[in-house]
Design a protein around this motif. Structure first.
Motif, short mmCIF file in Angstrom:
data_model
loop_
_atom_site.label_atom_id
_atom_site.label_comp_id
_atom_site.label_asym_id
_atom_site.label_seq_id
_atom_site.Cartn_x
_atom_site.Cartn_y
_atom_site.Cartn_z
N ASN A 140 0.82 -1.22 0.00
CA ASN A 140 0.00 0.00 0.00
C ASN A 140 0.85 1.27 0.00
O ASN A 140 0.34 2.36 -0.19
N GLY A 141 2.11 1.10 0.28
CA GLY A 141 3.02 2.26 0.24
C GLY A 141 3.25 2.92 1.59
O GLY A 141 3.93 3.95 1.66
N CYS A 142 2.71 2.35 2.68
CA CYS A 142 2.84 3.01 3.99
C CYS A 142 4.30 3.12 4.43
O CYS A 142 4.71 4.16 4.95
P1 5GP Z 1 3.30 -1.24 2.56
O1 5GP Z 1 3.80 -0.41 3.68
O2 5GP Z 1 3.78 -0.77 1.20
O3 5GP Z 1 1.82 -1.48 2.61
O4 5GP Z 1 3.93 -2.69 2.76
C1 5GP Z 1 5.31 -2.87 2.64
C2 5GP Z 1 5.89 -3.42 3.90
O5 5GP Z 1 5.10 -4.49 4.41
C3 5GP Z 1 7.26 -3.97 3.64
O6 5GP Z 1 8.16 -3.36 4.55
C4 5GP Z 1 7.18 -5.47 3.87
O7 5GP Z 1 8.07 -5.85 4.91
C5 5GP Z 1 5.76 -5.74 4.29
N1 5GP Z 1 4.99 -6.50 3.27
C6 5GP Z 1 3.92 -6.07 2.58
N2 5GP Z 1 3.42 -7.04 1.80
C7 5GP Z 1 4.21 -8.11 1.99
C8 5GP Z 1 4.19 -9.45 1.46
O8 5GP Z 1 3.34 -9.84 0.65
N3 5GP Z 1 5.17 -10.28 1.89
C9 5GP Z 1 6.11 -9.90 2.78
N4 5GP Z 1 7.04 -10.81 3.13
N5 5GP Z 1 6.16 -8.65 3.32
C10 5GP Z 1 5.21 -7.78 2.93
#
Ligand code: 5GP
Length: 192
Positions: free
Chosen positions: A129-131
């Motif tokens: 999601n980019g958080c």
């Molecule tokens: P966002 O903050 O972009 O939503 O998610 C990215 C963060 O969440 C990354 O730092 C990562 O560690 C974790 N993450 C998100 N999706 C996944 C996934 O499908 N697999 C794994 N191993 N980590 C994820």
């Protein structure tokens, strides 16, 4: 990056909640030569860009960021995760929602290691999601540093975080972009 797509297909597994597990080479056990190769690819994509420093977040971003920093010859800073929101004067801090843990945590960077005017490349293992990247952008902004771009190993494109950043004019380079993981079947995005 074809080698990464092949590795995801061979070794990755899809967990409930649209989580891709790549613990055999990136998130638990680490395939060091392969991660170094990914670092080389990130360095190649950002060649010609003025980058002073790489910023990532512990723990799972560090290996890829380390590999890229080595190839680019720049220092690497990793934001530390704090469970409490105790703020001291000597740090930049912001709240980040964790996709995989389903809760908020604080990330913290000392003022001693990020400075006004520096051009920063943000790196993480995954982009969903980019958080996490937005949290790092916030930290860079607090420091008065400029974000030169973002790089990730695996972007789950169907969650939209990467495209939202791109639509805001931020350069986002992901070595593999997934457009879907329906019923455990992984579909990659290939731009013409
Ligand atoms: P966002 O903050 O972009 O939503 O998610 C990215 C963060 O969440 C990354 O730092 C990562 O560690 C974790 N993450 C998100 N999706 C996944 C996934 O499908 N697999 C794994 N191993 N980590 C994820």
């Amino acid at each position: 990056m074809k080698a990464l797509e092949d590795k995801i297909l061979k070794e990755g597994s899809v967990l409930p909640g649209q989580v891709l597990k790549v613990g055999s080479f990136l998130n638990h056990q680490m395939d060091v030569p392969f991660i170094m190769e990914m670092g080389r690819e990130i360095a190649a994509r950002f060649r010609g860009e003025e980058i002073d420093k790489i910023l990532t977040v512990e723990a799972s971003g560090i290996a890829l960021a380390f590999a890229a920093a080595y190839q680019m010859g720049v220092p690497l800073v990793f934001a530390k995760k704090n469970k409490t929101s105790n703020v001291s004067a000597g740090v930049y801090t912001t709240a980040v929602h964790s996709y995989t843990h389903g809760r908020e945590f604080q990330i913290v960077v000392s003022r001693e290691v990020l400075h006004p005017g520096e051009r920063i490349l943000l790196i993480d293992d995954f982009l969903a999601n980019g958080c996490a990247l937005r949290g790092l952008m916030d930290i860079a902004g607090q420091a008065g540093a400029a974000v030169a771009g973002c790089a990730t190993a695996i972007e789950k494109g169907f969650q939209g975080g990467g495209d939202a950043l791109r639509s805001e004019g931020i350069r986002v380079e992901s070595l593999a972009i997934l457009d879907g993981m329906e019923d455990g079947k992984i579909i990659f995005r290939h731009n013409a």
